[in-house]
Write a protein that holds these residues in place. Structure first.
Motif, PDB file in Angstrom:
ATOM      1  N   LYS A 159      -6.334  -6.053  -6.751  1.00 57.95           N
ATOM      2  CA  LYS A 159      -5.080  -6.705  -7.125  1.00 57.95           C
ATOM      3  C   LYS A 159      -5.345  -7.960  -7.952  1.00 57.95           C
ATOM      4  N   TYR A 169       3.301 -13.188  -6.976  1.00 57.94           N
ATOM      5  CA  TYR A 169       3.179 -11.809  -6.512  1.00 57.94           C
ATOM      6  C   TYR A 169       1.847 -11.236  -6.988  1.00 57.94           C
ATOM      7  N   THR A 171      -0.207  -7.631  -8.386  1.00 58.02           N
ATOM      8  CA  THR A 171      -0.048  -6.304  -8.960  1.00 58.02           C
ATOM      9  C   THR A 171      -1.410  -5.635  -9.053  1.00 58.02           C
ATOM     10  N   SER A 172      -1.406  -4.357  -9.346  1.00 55.48           N
ATOM     11  CA  SER A 172      -2.644  -3.604  -9.528  1.00 55.48           C
ATOM     12  C   SER A 172      -3.469  -4.212 -10.661  1.00 55.48           C
ATOM     13  N   ASP A 208       2.620   0.247 -11.303  1.00 62.82           N
ATOM     14  CA  ASP A 208       3.363  -0.715 -10.482  1.00 62.82           C
ATOM     15  C   ASP A 208       4.716  -0.997 -11.137  1.00 62.82           C
ATOM     16  N   ASN A 210       7.072  -2.708 -10.216  1.00 62.46           N
ATOM     17  CA  ASN A 210       7.560  -4.073  -9.977  1.00 62.46           C
ATOM     18  C   ASN A 210       6.761  -5.143 -10.732  1.00 62.46           C
ATOM     19  N   PHE A 211       5.901  -4.715 -11.625  1.00 65.85           N
ATOM     20  CA  PHE A 211       5.051  -5.643 -12.377  1.00 65.85           C
ATOM     21  C   PHE A 211       5.928  -6.415 -13.372  1.00 65.85           C
TER      22      PHE A 211
END
Length: 228
Positions: A159, A169, A171-172, A208, A210-211
């Protein structure tokens, strides 16, 4: 006799001084352990600073600087270690200098230390930091090399944190590399590479949805595509 008396007094003074230093050292070692058990970072910093004054140690300075940078106190970290490059620096020292200089918007100087860390032990996290800095300094060819390494080596569970929203947050890491690759090729040729850049943003969002940074970039690219 007078000469002997002076030597004796000097010896007693040195002995007393040594005992005082040892007592102080023991006190601050105990204080350090107490602060560590309580999770009091400032207390740990205070204890280590006193120990450093009593008994200078490069390893202790490295640890102290790492504590500073972990708390976002980047200038204090650099004041502790300096910003000079040395191949003999410990891994901690090199990492602290890289992080602190990047945080202080000294990208060119930070890259020197990230490159050194990467030479010592290459990994996708370092590759991302280097690529990100190279994008900022418009070294797109250099960035692409780091990005290709990152895409090839990033694992699914890796991440990367982002902070542009009020709530940070993760993300990948692979999605983050795809996003960065999209930025690079767009900046290389904004007209010819618009479609390819948009495709990469969509690939990042497939990993992702939600990125947020990829969403923002995709919207900007789509808006530009409509205008064209």
């Amino acid at each position: 006799m007078k000469h002997f008396f002076c030597i004796a007094i000097a010896f007693i003074g040195l002995t007393a001084s040594a005992q005082t230093n040892q007592e102080l050292k023991k006190h601050f070692e105990n204080y350090y352990e107490l602060m560590k058990s309580q999770g009091d970072v400032q207390g740990i910093v205070n204890a280590m600073t006193h120990l450093e004054a009593l008994e200078p140690s490069q390893a202790r300075r490295d640890t102290l600087a790492y504590l500073y940078v972990s708390e976002g106190r980047n200038l204090e970290a650099l004041n502790t270690l300096g910003i000079e490059y040395s191949a003999t620096d410990s891994d901690i020292s090199v990492e602290v200098k890289a992080i602190a200089l990047k945080a202080l918007n000294q990208g060119d100087k930070a890259l020197v230390f990230y490159e050194e860390l990467f030479k010592r032990e290459a990994n996708p996290y370092l590759a991302y930091e280097m690529a990100d800095l190279k994008v900022q300094t418009k070294d797109f060819e250099g960035a692409k090399k780091n990005i290709e390494y990152g895409i090839a080596n990033a694992k699914d569970d890796m991440k990367r944190a982002f902070y542009e929203k009020q709530q940070p947050y993760q993300t990948s890491l692979k999605a983050a590399f795809l996003y960065l690759k999209g930025l690079v090729i767009f900046n290389e040729n904004q007209e010819a590479n618009l479609g390819a850049s948009l495709k990469l943003m969509n690939e990042a969002l497939e990993i992702d949805p939600n990125f947020n940074m990829a969403k923002i970039s995709r919207e900007a690219l789509e808006s530009r595509k409509v205008k064209n």
